[in-house]
Design a protein around this motif. Structure first.
Motif, mmCIF file in Angstrom:
data_model
loop_
_atom_site.group_PDB
_atom_site.id
_atom_site.type_symbol
_atom_site.label_atom_id
_atom_site.label_comp_id
_atom_site.label_asym_id
_atom_site.label_seq_id
_atom_site.Cartn_x
_atom_site.Cartn_y
_atom_site.Cartn_z
ATOM 1 N N THR A 57 -4.265 4.721 3.682
ATOM 2 C CA THR A 57 -3.693 3.557 4.372
ATOM 3 C C THR A 57 -3.634 3.810 5.876
ATOM 4 N N ASN A 106 12.643 -1.158 0.930
ATOM 5 C CA ASN A 106 11.621 -1.708 0.045
ATOM 6 C C ASN A 106 12.299 -2.592 -0.996
ATOM 7 N N ASN A 149 5.812 -3.169 -1.218
ATOM 8 C CA ASN A 149 4.466 -2.720 -1.589
ATOM 9 C C ASN A 149 4.040 -3.370 -2.907
ATOM 10 N N THR A 150 4.062 -4.703 -2.920
ATOM 11 C CA THR A 150 3.785 -5.450 -4.147
ATOM 12 C C THR A 150 2.435 -6.151 -4.132
ATOM 13 N N GLN A 151 1.624 -5.934 -3.100
ATOM 14 C CA GLN A 151 0.330 -6.606 -3.050
ATOM 15 C C GLN A 151 -0.538 -6.179 -4.234
ATOM 16 N N ARG A 211 1.286 4.255 -3.138
ATOM 17 C CA ARG A 211 0.668 3.697 -1.922
ATOM 18 C C ARG A 211 1.737 3.138 -0.981
ATOM 19 N N MET A 212 1.464 3.247 0.300
ATOM 20 C CA MET A 212 2.390 2.795 1.328
ATOM 21 C C MET A 212 1.936 1.442 1.891
ATOM 22 N N PRO A 213 2.855 0.495 2.133
ATOM 23 C CA PRO A 213 2.474 -0.763 2.767
ATOM 24 C C PRO A 213 1.892 -0.519 4.157
ATOM 25 N N GLU A 214 0.891 -1.288 4.534
ATOM 26 C CA GLU A 214 0.257 -1.106 5.841
ATOM 27 C C GLU A 214 1.238 -1.311 6.994
#
Length: 305
Positions: free
Chosen positions: A263, A121, A212-214, A234-237
């Motif tokens: 997610t 990450n 995970n910066t969205q 939260r986890m990136p998709e």
């Protein structure tokens, strides 16, 4: 164990996973879950809002779940668990608790360890802050491990479902149909036609880079609109998407026992997999509605749970 909401392909239960797995209502899923994908609370030396256990208590808790999971996992199914790094309190020394927890989980559940993955990450904040930012005697800890395990050494898996785009050099090679074959200093012998077939993509490595910066997703917009505090971890998709594509087929069943902002459920829905998520925190469940257009569009509200 109560149903928070349903979609075309999935169901979100409100409750603690230990109670859900031992509920008679959940017996119908025994031996039918193709992938159990989850990120449990990490074994930290200080507690966070979303909860975590410590020391031997954590090891006992996580390993007890491995036995319960085995009952519900299909014979050719897989478990993928994220195990984060933890540090000893007050000193710049890594804890071995995460590794001990993993070994206990494997041994108690009698699973085969299929492969180790690394989630890099690049946007992760510097940690542990005391040693990285203040004392400056350690570097930023920017990765966690994902461990893939199963009942059998040969679970369902197909890396052709997760191919990546060829590099420019590989595209050029396929076009020219020419390269230097023969032996290499590594003692590998490259055949004259070994790399001439277009397999529609490159086999990925076991290092997954995803930030995970969205900040402008439908989930975040929904949380702001409804005045809901977003899930803190939260986890990136890209992570559940990789493993769902790699280890399952369409209409297979995916379980996330620590659903959080769901997610995994949202990605499963998009990839036409059946899914089950479990989460005890009602605020996280409410926020997760923002991941499903049909639910959020009609101002869906959770009630009576």
């Amino acid at each position: 164990m109560k149903i928070a909401y349903k979609t075309d392909n999935g169901i979100f239960y409100k409750g603690k996973i230990e109670k859900v797995l031992t509920s008679k209502k959940f017996d119908k899923y025994k031996g039918k879950i193709n992938l159990i994908f989850f990120s449990p609370p990490f074994p930290l030396n200080r507690k966070k809002k979303y909860g975590n256990l410590q020391g031997e208590e954590y090891i006992d808790w996580l390993s007890s779940l491995s036995i319960l999971f085995r009952e519900f996992l299909a014979e050719n199914g897989s478990i993928v668990i994220e195990v984060g790094n933890s540090w000893e309190s007050g000193v710049p020394v890594m804890s071995t608790l995460a590794l001990k927890s993993l070994l206990a989980f494997l041994e108690k559940g009698e699973y085969h360890l299929c492969q180790q993955f690394v989630w890099n990450n690049p946007a992760k904040l510097p940690s542990p802050a005391q040693w990285v930012n203040v004392e400056r005697n350690r570097v930023k800890d920017s990765f966690t491990y994902f461990w893939w395990m199963s009942k059998t050494p040969f679970p369902k898996a197909d890396n052709r479902n997760v191919l990546t785009e060829y590099s420019k050099s590989m595209k050029s090679l396929l076009k020219s149909q020419k390269y230097n074959s023969g032996s290499r200093p590594s003692e590998h012998n490259i055949g004259e036609k070994s790399f001439l077939t277009n397999n529609k993509g490159a086999i990925p490595s076991n290092v997954i880079t995803a930030a995970n910066t969205q900040s402008n997703t439908s989930y975040q917009k929904y949380c702001i609109e409804k005045n809901i505090i977003p899930h803190p971890a939260r986890m990136p998709e890209a992570l559940p998407e990789f493993f769902i594509k790699f280890l399952t087929d369409e209409n297979d069943l995916v379980l996330d026992p620590f659903g959080g902002s769901n997610t995994t459920g949202a990605v499963s829905e998009r990839l036409n997999r059946k899914w089950i998520s479990v989460e005890p925190n009602i605020e996280y469940i409410k926020g997760s509605i923002g991941r499903f257009e049909k639910l959020s569009k009609y101002d869906f509200e959770i009630s009576n749970i």
